[in-house]
Enzyme design. Structure first.
Site, PDB file in Angstrom:
ATOM      1  CG  ASP A 217      -2.234   0.715   0.939  1.00  0.00           C
ATOM      2  OD1 ASP A 217      -2.253   1.578   0.043  1.00  0.00           O
ATOM      3  OD2 ASP A 217      -3.230   0.436   1.617  1.00  0.00           O
ATOM      4  CD  GLU A 564     -19.437   7.129   3.605  1.00  0.00           C
ATOM      5  OE1 GLU A 564     -19.233   6.300   4.513  1.00  0.00           O
ATOM      6  OE2 GLU A 564     -20.411   7.065   2.838  1.00  0.00           O
TER       7      GLU A 564
END
Length: 818
Positions: A217, A564
């Protein structure tokens, strides 16, 4: 071995970009078809359609890569390696990235994940892979965002690990032959996932036989050594060696440039590095990176496929199937097209960007929900009513009244320095209100660095009306706002906090106002948001007076990807780091819906969100509730089709809608106890697998045949529609196991009065494997099973059967039952 692989001419190796995005359409690479966010696709319970969606996505991705090759240079997001699907389990609705997943159930996630991989990678029988898909984030990742760079998961239940968190990864590796796996940020038992040999070597490669690539990542290797994070390595060289030895082949980041130093220091050998290089070159051979163009069918896909009519129709089809009707008192829906006794309200009704979700591309056009409704009835009136989280008046964006060089929008110029010196590395036109951040290691534009950058945005605002307007900027670090040569704001310094700048000016209709925004960002978070709006404040009485005698209100609310998402800076109560601290609908919307209900209005509430919202009061104050997710570029048309009955909703919830915050365990507790429909002991407001229709269905099991369950489904109503037949199992002897767990489903479309017998397979090894605490393994255990057949996970929608199963063959034969 870094995400930007330069060309090596002496070896005939072309440049390669490992980092591209295709969460729900080609992302961050210009115009593309924008499909509904993936949690909405999961609500379709239709992996066949999802596979078609990602076949279209891979067509557009290949076309864009072909064009980049022809240009002579491939930039980030233009490659053939796509970091999707996200198959983490959406265990807690507060997680900001849950919208990227396929819900809370391992079985549904597996089926959807396999459909995505097959759509992206192409036919298994062909010489080349179409793209390289990536299963992420391995392993156990599912929030919270604010602590992911420091979090250490210890003493994780082996049952939760193998029965909940790992099944989808195992299936995508072994059945889907996924090309890549991305390791997550957090630590497990002290080791970061990207340096965790137990997960990357023992489980992934040795037990599951994974032969593909592992990619980190973004900035996850930095977390090994940067002060204040995991602290398991002394420096970048040590961190790089640890990651490669553990099995991380490609880094999203720049630590791996220190690998030569690590070799000299004896931290790693060339042979260990060769293992990774071999795997990444193998992957490039598999997509035909070194072969002649005429030998590869995928190299012939033209740019004309991008955002074409067929793909837009596909976006509409999947958006329709994603719609979940949660409530419909007295059959208030569907509406009549000629009914003018309707008004549209709410902060999400006319917001196109909300519909795109996160990690999206740019659609050539977006049908907002308001526009979709007005396609049915152009006379429908609209009042915003309130904002998403605040009662700060009604804000009307005037960005579409800005032009630059004869085109709508603002011209954006970017420099990979903080002083706007030299030639810009990228120039583009911003056609919608500016909303940029580098959250999740996202660059502002292709070719622009993540930090130490500057930008200039220029456009001419020509208002249609004389009024007071607000120029609103939300950004970090330095910014200047200049209008007609006058500097209205000059905050030209680095800062640790996000700043909000609002400047009100009186404008005259038809007069030109030249707007220039200069911006620089030094390091860490980069945020730049700008819009020009007209604000009006209205009292409750004024709003009701505007509504007048209109009796039906379509209120389009919920939340937004601006609230979000991944590791965001959100200056709103109830949100932290992109996650939510509360699942309740924001109070300003709750009060508005109650006001409308108390005034005697029929309220049709359309909820837009990437996660479950606590809607207990709304279930009392709204006559109908439609869950629309972030429905993509065609979402407004899909919502309107459902509201007006041109499409009969058949979507089912892939997550549990809890009643309120008190239903939820601690967010940072990764135990599955009392989480999701499989373990939740409370009374959900709207349960997993739930969704209403404008017709009714009768579901009856018919026979068990060669390891398959055959179920008869009859449309007993008056209109055509779809039902999702669901099969759940439970082993009564396993008292610590799930209350029930999904092990089969089938979506079936029926005309009124029509019956079909559908196959819901469940008695192969995959479907009956459960956790065996005696051996600490996932396996089939002969014995008594409870079988549930029905239309949702709630008990009243299921028919229960007892069955004794003595053995299960891989060929799905010889199943004994009584």
């Amino acid at each position: 071995m870094m995400d930007r692989s330069p060309a090596i001419p002496r070896l005939g190796i072309p440049e390669f970009q490992w980092w591209s995005e295709a969460l729900h359409g080609v992302g961050r690479n210009g115009y593309a078809t924008v499909f509904p966010v993936t949690i909405g696709m999961a609500a379709s319970f239709d992996e066949s359609l999802v596979n078609k969606v990602f076949t279209a996505v891979s067509d557009e991705a290949r076309a864009k890569n072909n064009e980049a090759i022809r240009s002579g240079h491939i930039e980030r997001y233009q490659g053939l390696s796509f970091w999707t699907p996200n198959i983490n389990i959406f265990r807690d609705p507060r997680w900001g990235r849950g919208q990227e997943t396929y819900g809370e159930d391992p079985f549904l996630t597996t089926r959807m994940g396999l459909a995505v991989v097959r759509g992206l990678q192409g036919s298994e029988g062909y010489k080349y892979k179409k793209l390289l898909a990536c299963a992420k984030h391995f392993a156990v990742h599912s929030g919270p965002e604010w602590s992911r760079h420091t979090l250490n998961l210890e003493n994780l239940s082996q049952r939760d690990l193998w029965e909940t968190y790992l099944p989808a990864f195992k299936a995508l590796v072994q059945k889907g032959k996924v090309a890549e796996v991305m390791c997550a940020y957090q630590r497990i038992d002290g080791d970061p996932c990207c340096g965790n040999s137990n997960y990357l070597q023992k489980i992934l490669r040795n037990e599951w036989g994974f032969k593909g690539m592992v990619v980190s990542d973004c900035s996850a290797i930095s977390d090994f050594w940067v002060p204040g994070r995991h602290g398991v390595s002394a420096n970048a060289a040590d961190a790089s060696a640890k990651a490669v030895i553990a099995g991380t082949d490609v880094e999203c980041g720049s630590n791996y440039k220190n690998l030569p130093e690590a070799i000299k220091a004896g931290k790693i050998t060339e042979k260990q590095i060769d293992a990774s290089v071999t795997r990444l070159l193998q992957a490039r051979f598999e997509v035909g990176d070194f072969d002649n163009e005429k030998d590869n069918t995928y190299r012939k896909i033209p740019m004309s496929v991008v955002a074409n009519a067929n793909h837009k129709q596909l976006a509409l089809n999947i958006a329709r199937e994603s719609m979940v009707l949660l409530q419909n008192w007295n059959n208030v829906l569907p509406l009549a097209k000629g009914d003018n006794d309707i008004i549209v309200m709410g902060p999400n009704a006319n917001d196109s960007v909300m519909q795109w979700g996160n990690y999206s591309g740019y659609p050539t056009s977006t049908i907002t929900i308001l526009k979709g409704i007005r396609e049915k009835n152009p006379n429908i009136k609209y009042i915003q009513g309130c904002g998403l989280t605040r009662d700060d008046g009604v804000s009307t964006s005037l960005f579409d009244e800005i032009t630059s060089n004869g085109r709508k929008g603002m011209t954006a110029e970017y420099w990979n320095n903080m002083t706007m010196t030299g030639k810009p590395v990228r120039t583009q036109t911003m056609t919608t209100a500016i909303n940029l951040s580098n959250g999740g290691a996202t660059v502002f534009a292709p070719g622009v660095n993540l930090d130490s950058i500057s930008a200039r945005y220029k456009g001419t605002f020509t208002p249609k009306e004389s009024q007071k307007v607000s120029l609103s900027i939300h950004c970090d670090d330095g910014v200047r706002l200049i209008v007609n040569g006058d500097t209205l704001a000059n905050e030209w310094k680095s800062r640790a906090r996000i700043q909000n700048i609002n400047r009100e000016i009186d404008v005259v209709a038809g007069k030109k106002y030249n707007i220039q925004i200069d911006y620089f960002q030094k390091k860490d978070v980069a945020v730049m948001q700008f819009d020009i709006v007209h604000k009006t404040m209205q009292t409750k009485e004024e709003l009701l007076a505007q509504i007048g005698n209109i009796n039906k209100v379509i209120f389009v609310g919920g939340i937004s990807p601006s609230l979000e998402g991944e590791e965001m800076k959100v200056d709103e109560p109830g949100f932290r780091g992109g996650d939510r601290t509360s699942i309740e609908l924001p109070q300003v919307q709750r009060d508005m819906i109650k006001m409308l209900h108390d005034a005697g209005k029929t309220v049709i509430y359309v909820n837009c969100s990437g996660s479950a919202i606590g809607l207990e009061p709304e279930a009392d104050n709204a006559d109908a509730i439609l869950q629309a997710w972030y429905p993509g570029e065609q979402g407004g048309r899909a919502v309107a089709d459902v509201l007006y009955g041109d499409y009969n909703p058949g979507g089912k919830l892939p997550i549990t809608f809890y009643r309120h915050d008190s239903d939820l365990p601690d967010f940072e507790d990764y135990s599955m106890a009392n989480r999701t429909y499989r373990y939740f002991k409370g009374n959900a407001l709207f349960p997993f697998g739930y969704g209403l229709s404008y017709t009714t269905f009768d579901v009856k099991p018919q026979e068990f045949k060669n390891g398959h369950l055959m179920v008869s489904v009859t449309n007993t109503g008056k209109v055509a529609g779809s039902e999702v037949v669901q099969l759940y199992i439970r082993r009564p002897a396993d008292t610590n196991g799930p209350i029930k767990t999904l092990r089969g489903y089938k979506r079936v479309f029926l005309q009124p009065g029509e019956s079909k017998v559908v196959d819901v397979a469940y008695t192969d090894t995959e479907h009956l494997e459960l956790w065996d605490s005696a051996t600490n393994t996932m396996r089939f255990i002969p014995g008594d099973y409870e079988i549930y057949i029905g239309t949702s996970s709630q008990r009243k929608d299921l028919k229960k059967y007892m069955m004794t199963i003595s053995k299960v063959a891989e060929t799905q034969e010889d199943t004994e039952s009584n």
